[in-house]
Design a protein around this motif. Structure first.
Motif, PDB file in Angstrom:
ATOM      1  N   ARG A  64      67.273   5.083  34.228  1.00  0.00           N
ATOM      2  CA  ARG A  64      67.532   5.900  35.420  1.00  0.00           C
ATOM      3  C   ARG A  64      69.013   6.245  35.421  1.00  0.00           C
ATOM      4  O   ARG A  64      69.842   5.420  35.807  1.00  0.00           O
ATOM      5  N   SER A  65      69.346   7.404  34.979  1.00  0.00           N
ATOM      6  CA  SER A  65      70.742   7.836  35.007  1.00  0.00           C
ATOM      7  C   SER A  65      71.116   8.238  36.436  1.00  0.00           C
ATOM      8  O   SER A  65      70.278   8.676  37.215  1.00  0.00           O
ATOM      9  N   VAL A  66      72.384   8.066  36.764  1.00  0.00           N
ATOM     10  CA  VAL A  66      72.860   8.304  38.127  1.00  0.00           C
ATOM     11  C   VAL A  66      73.644   9.602  38.180  1.00  0.00           C
ATOM     12  O   VAL A  66      74.508   9.848  37.340  1.00  0.00           O
ATOM     13  N   ALA A  67      73.326  10.429  39.166  1.00  0.00           N
ATOM     14  CA  ALA A  67      74.062  11.662  39.446  1.00  0.00           C
ATOM     15  C   ALA A  67      74.552  11.612  40.890  1.00  0.00           C
ATOM     16  O   ALA A  67      74.233  10.676  41.634  1.00  0.00           O
ATOM     17  N   PHE A  68      75.312  12.602  41.297  1.00  0.00           N
ATOM     18  CA  PHE A  68      75.855  12.649  42.662  1.00  0.00           C
ATOM     19  C   PHE A  68      75.638  14.044  43.229  1.00  0.00           C
ATOM     20  O   PHE A  68      75.882  15.052  42.555  1.00  0.00           O
ATOM     21  N   ASN A  69      75.153  14.083  44.474  1.00  0.00           N
ATOM     22  CA  ASN A  69      74.901  15.351  45.160  1.00  0.00           C
ATOM     23  C   ASN A  69      75.706  15.347  46.455  1.00  0.00           C
ATOM     24  O   ASN A  69      75.393  14.612  47.395  1.00  0.00           O
ATOM     25  N   GLY A  70      76.758  16.160  46.482  1.00  0.00           N
ATOM     26  CA  GLY A  70      77.607  16.217  47.664  1.00  0.00           C
ATOM     27  C   GLY A  70      77.011  16.974  48.825  1.00  0.00           C
ATOM     28  O   GLY A  70      77.564  16.941  49.933  1.00  0.00           O
ATOM     29  N   ALA A  71      75.862  17.649  48.610  1.00  0.00           N
ATOM     30  CA  ALA A  71      75.241  18.414  49.698  1.00  0.00           C
ATOM     31  C   ALA A  71      74.388  17.532  50.604  1.00  0.00           C
ATOM     32  O   ALA A  71      74.037  17.937  51.707  1.00  0.00           O
ATOM     33  N   ILE A  72      74.024  16.356  50.133  1.00  0.00           N
ATOM     34  CA  ILE A  72      73.200  15.449  50.947  1.00  0.00           C
ATOM     35  C   ILE A  72      74.152  14.502  51.676  1.00  0.00           C
ATOM     36  O   ILE A  72      74.652  13.532  51.093  1.00  0.00           O
ATOM     37  N   THR A  73      74.411  14.755  52.932  1.00  0.00           N
ATOM     38  CA  THR A  73      75.387  13.965  53.696  1.00  0.00           C
ATOM     39  C   THR A  73      74.784  13.300  54.916  1.00  0.00           C
ATOM     40  O   THR A  73      75.447  12.487  55.563  1.00  0.00           O
ATOM     41  N   HIS A  74      73.531  13.606  55.254  1.00  0.00           N
ATOM     42  CA  HIS A  74      72.924  13.008  56.450  1.00  0.00           C
ATOM     43  C   HIS A  74      72.480  11.581  56.136  1.00  0.00           C
ATOM     44  O   HIS A  74      71.726  11.347  55.200  1.00  0.00           O
ATOM     45  N   ASP A  75      72.956  10.623  56.921  1.00  0.00           N
ATOM     46  CA  ASP A  75      72.649   9.207  56.696  1.00  0.00           C
ATOM     47  C   ASP A  75      71.199   8.915  57.076  1.00  0.00           C
ATOM     48  O   ASP A  75      70.786   9.172  58.215  1.00  0.00           O
ATOM     49  N   ASP A  76      70.422   8.381  56.117  1.00  0.00           N
ATOM     50  CA  ASP A  76      69.023   8.044  56.392  1.00  0.00           C
ATOM     51  C   ASP A  76      68.836   6.589  56.818  1.00  0.00           C
ATOM     52  O   ASP A  76      67.709   6.158  57.060  1.00  0.00           O
ATOM     53  N   GLY A  77      69.898   5.804  56.922  1.00  0.00           N
ATOM     54  CA  GLY A  77      69.797   4.432  57.393  1.00  0.00           C
ATOM     55  C   GLY A  77      69.397   3.416  56.343  1.00  0.00           C
ATOM     56  O   GLY A  77      69.208   2.243  56.671  1.00  0.00           O
TER      57      GLY A  77
END
Length: 322
Positions: free
Chosen positions: A47-60
């Motif tokens: 499972r390689s890790v990427a980063f998405n700066g558009a997802i900012t809403h905290d899901d808890g």
């Protein structure tokens, strides 16, 4: 902040997305097993890790993980996460980079855009490492030249290939491919949403001793149980079984004082009650214990009322038709 890093590393191996509220989200991308022919490596599923700066809403998810691990309320855990994320944002603004152990590094690029550099797969990352194979070198061929006196057959060449090492290498590659295929098979883990490693508690099921009594149409069913119903279960009734009498009269109606699922429990009830007038009526899959019988309901009721202490001894008795 270090506590937050450990929770992120734990959750990214079990979830597809871990969100840092207001900054972005680490996204896990599944890659199947593969074989690197050039470098002689079997690469397991990872499972390689990427980063998405558009997802900012905290899901808890982070708050729930910390709440379970630290034994605090969700509101307190959410405040802890918000404080740690604020510290990460300050370090990005001041240092320009924040390193997440075993995951990668977040950099602050142009126009305050967050850039992610994942951890190298060869380092101690949260992903599975690749398997290095020993390089296979083909076995040499032995040539033996034998000279003969005959002019027509002066030279004979014998070629003897060495197969043992080749077979061993092929077997090793096959085993590693099978291992890679097994690891690439998805497995559904029922506890994937929990981040706590606490031992679950189990509650022993309660035993049911008597089945519920079906109620006939138009009649109210009651069950007269002695003062110690627990004495019925586990009682040694073998000496008294022969003394219990089964119904032999022909009365159309009977006054039932108990209805039990099997004969042994009915016999145990009679033995515990001690009334010699009690009889057993087998009807369907029930064994009903009755005390009087008659041709009409009123006759059965009158006979029952004539018995001393009947109402106090059997308050739940009821009339049943055979």
């Amino acid at each position: 902040m270090n506590e937050l890093f450990s929770h992120i590393a734990y959750l990214i191996r079990r979830h597809d997305c871990v969100i840092l509220g207001g900054i972005g989200a680490f996204v896990a991308v599944r890659e199947p097993a593969a074989f690197d022919m050039e470098n002689h490596r079997v690469i397991p599923p990872r499972r390689s890790v990427a980063f998405n700066g558009a997802i900012t809403h905290d899901d808890g998810l982070l708050s729930a993980s910390i709440s379970r691990r630290q034994g605090m309320s969700f509101e307190q855990a959410a405040a802890t996460v918000s404080s740690a994320i604020a510290d990460i944002r300050k370090r990005l603004d001041s240092d320009g980079a924040v390193y997440f152990p075993r995951i990668g590094t977040l950099h602050l690029g142009d126009e305050n855009r967050v850039i992610f550099t994942p951890e190298s797969p060869t380092s101690a990352s949260v992903m599975l490492p690749s398997l290095q194979l020993r390089q296979h070198i083909p076995a040499p061929v032995i040539s033996v030249e034998v000279e003969h006196q005959s002019a027509s057959r002066s030279v004979a060449v014998v070629r003897v290939p060495l197969h043992r090492r080749m077979i061993s290498s092929v077997a090793s590659i096959a085993m590693l491919l099978i291992l890679g295929f097994a690891l690439s098979t998805p497995i559904d883990i029922g506890t994937a949403q929990t981040a706590s490693l606490a031992t679950p508690s189990f509650t022993a099921p309660q035993a049911v001793t008597i089945d519920p009594i079906p109620q006939p149409e138009g009649l109210e069913l009651n069950l007269a149980i002695p003062n110690r119903p627990d004495a019925i279960i586990g009682m040694d009734i073998r000496p008294a079984i022969n003394s219990v009498q089964t119904t032999a009269d022909n009365g159309r109606y009977v006054m039932v004082v108990a209805s039990l699922p099997c004969r042994s429990q009915a016999e145990a009830y009679i033995t515990h009650d001690g009334n010699p007038s009690l009889r057993i009526l087998e009807k369907g899959d029930k064994f009903r214990v009755y005390i009087t019988s008659g041709t009409t309901q009123s006759e059965v009721s009158e006979q029952a009322r004539a018995i001393a202490d009947f109402e106090s001894r059997y308050p739940g008795a009821w009339v049943c038709r055979r």
